[in-house]
Design a protein around this motif. Structure first.
Motif, short mmCIF file in Angstrom:
data_model
loop_
_atom_site.label_atom_id
_atom_site.label_comp_id
_atom_site.label_asym_id
_atom_site.label_seq_id
_atom_site.Cartn_x
_atom_site.Cartn_y
_atom_site.Cartn_z
N LYS A 158 0.88 -1.17 0.00
CA LYS A 158 0.00 0.00 0.00
C LYS A 158 0.91 1.22 0.00
CE LYS A 158 -4.13 1.67 2.21
NZ LYS A 158 -5.06 1.42 3.31
N GLY A 159 1.02 1.84 -1.17
CA GLY A 159 1.98 2.94 -1.31
C GLY A 159 3.39 2.41 -1.14
N ARG A 160 4.14 3.01 -0.23
CA ARG A 160 5.51 2.55 0.05
C ARG A 160 5.56 1.54 1.19
NH1 ARG A 160 8.90 8.04 0.09
NH2 ARG A 160 9.00 7.32 2.22
N ARG A 161 4.42 1.24 1.79
CA ARG A 161 4.39 0.30 2.92
C ARG A 161 4.20 -1.13 2.40
NH1 ARG A 161 -0.13 2.31 6.66
NH2 ARG A 161 -1.11 2.45 4.62
N MET A 162 4.97 -2.06 2.96
CA MET A 162 4.93 -3.46 2.55
C MET A 162 4.90 -4.35 3.78
SD MET A 162 7.75 -3.48 -0.46
CE MET A 162 8.45 -1.85 -0.65
N PRO A 163 4.28 -5.51 3.68
CA PRO A 163 4.25 -6.44 4.82
C PRO A 163 5.59 -7.16 4.96
CG PRO A 163 3.23 -7.46 2.94
CD PRO A 163 3.57 -6.05 2.53
N ALA A 164 5.71 -7.87 6.06
CA ALA A 164 6.83 -8.80 6.26
C ALA A 164 6.21 -10.14 6.65
CB ALA A 164 7.77 -8.29 7.34
N PHE A 165 6.88 -11.22 6.30
CA PHE A 165 6.41 -12.57 6.60
C PHE A 165 7.52 -13.32 7.33
CE2 PHE A 165 5.24 -11.38 2.25
CZ PHE A 165 3.86 -11.44 2.28
N ALA A 166 7.14 -14.32 8.10
CA ALA A 166 8.15 -15.18 8.71
C ALA A 166 7.59 -16.58 8.87
CB ALA A 166 8.60 -14.63 10.05
N ALA A 167 8.46 -17.56 8.76
CA ALA A 167 8.11 -18.96 8.99
C ALA A 167 9.14 -19.52 9.96
CB ALA A 167 8.15 -19.75 7.68
N GLY A 168 8.70 -20.39 10.86
CA GLY A 168 9.62 -20.89 11.86
C GLY A 168 9.59 -22.40 12.02
N LEU A 169 10.73 -22.92 12.46
CA LEU A 169 10.89 -24.33 12.81
C LEU A 169 11.44 -24.41 14.22
CD1 LEU A 169 12.66 -25.55 9.54
CD2 LEU A 169 10.33 -26.11 10.24
N GLY A 170 10.91 -25.33 15.02
CA GLY A 170 11.43 -25.50 16.37
C GLY A 170 10.75 -24.61 17.40
N GLY A 171 9.51 -24.24 17.17
CA GLY A 171 8.76 -23.45 18.14
C GLY A 171 9.05 -21.97 18.05
N VAL A 172 8.51 -21.23 19.00
CA VAL A 172 8.59 -19.77 18.99
C VAL A 172 10.03 -19.27 19.10
CG1 VAL A 172 7.87 -17.68 20.21
CG2 VAL A 172 6.27 -19.55 19.90
N SER A 173 10.87 -19.95 19.87
CA SER A 173 12.25 -19.48 20.03
C SER A 173 13.24 -20.24 19.15
CB SER A 173 12.67 -19.59 21.50
OG SER A 173 12.59 -20.94 21.92
N GLY A 174 12.74 -21.00 18.18
CA GLY A 174 13.61 -21.76 17.28
C GLY A 174 14.10 -20.91 16.12
N TYR A 175 14.27 -21.55 14.97
CA TYR A 175 14.71 -20.84 13.76
C TYR A 175 13.54 -20.13 13.12
CZ TYR A 175 18.96 -23.59 14.11
OH TYR A 175 20.13 -24.15 14.54
N ARG A 176 13.81 -18.95 12.58
CA ARG A 176 12.78 -18.19 11.88
C ARG A 176 13.38 -17.63 10.60
NH1 ARG A 176 9.38 -13.65 15.02
NH2 ARG A 176 9.46 -15.34 16.52
N LEU A 177 12.65 -17.80 9.50
CA LEU A 177 13.04 -17.22 8.21
C LEU A 177 12.11 -16.04 7.98
CD1 LEU A 177 14.78 -17.49 5.63
CD2 LEU A 177 12.85 -18.73 4.64
N ARG A 178 12.67 -14.85 7.91
CA ARG A 178 11.86 -13.64 7.78
C ARG A 178 12.12 -12.98 6.44
NH1 ARG A 178 10.61 -8.78 11.92
NH2 ARG A 178 10.15 -7.23 10.33
N LEU A 179 11.03 -12.73 5.69
CA LEU A 179 11.11 -12.02 4.43
C LEU A 179 10.74 -10.56 4.72
CD1 LEU A 179 9.57 -13.18 1.07
CD2 LEU A 179 9.69 -10.81 1.73
#
Length: 150
Positions: free
Chosen positions: A28-49
């Motif tokens: 929306k205009g210059r604003r963009m979302p971010a996404f993340a996916a994780g393995l190993g629970g909340v404090s495990g690995y997270r891949l953030r786009l």
């Protein structure tokens, strides 16, 4: 605006785990979302786009392990494969690839990181950060577990 996430799938422990899914949102205009996916629970690995920063980040907890360039395409589905392979006390190998649904899956992983910390396993997570104020959709969620000998 905050982080919105959820845990899902089986608790995979003692085996390699892979999360596959696809994500969709718009800018929306210059604003963009971010996404993340994780393995190993909340404090495990997270891949953030990070769409606005044009990068992918691999995190463990709150620590950034790897950052690589990535240009997100708004208004198109984005595919993701994210894998963690435990190597016992030697740590883990974490791999990820992200690509637009209108292109072929890359043969090589975008990120391959050898971590010295052991991978304990756990549930998968998905996160949406709606900085643009637009919907964030996730689809085709798959959690795979396989023996480390494969």
């Amino acid at each position: 605006v905050g982080d919105f996430g959820f845990l899902f799938g089986p608790r995979v422990k003692g085996k390699s785990a892979e999360l596959r899914c696809r994500m969709f949102s718009t800018r929306k205009g210059r604003r963009m979302p971010a996404f993340a996916a994780g393995l190993g629970g909340v404090s495990g690995y997270r891949l953030r786009l990070n769409a606005a920063a044009r990068n992918l980040q691999l995190l463990r907890g709150e620590e950034t392990l790897v950052t690589v360039p990535h240009v997100w395409q708004p208004g198109a589905w984005t595919n993701l494969r994210f894998r963690a392979e435990p190597k016992g006390e030697a740590g883990a190998v974490v791999s990820a690839k992200v690509w637009s649904a209108d292109s072929k899956e890359p043969a090589d992983w975008t990120i391959v990181h050898k971590d010295s910390e052991p991978y304990a396993g756990g549930k998968c997570t998905l996160w949406g950060l709606p900085y643009a104020g637009t919907e964030i959709l996730f689809d085709d969620l798959k959690v795979l577990a396989f023996d480390n000998s494969e």
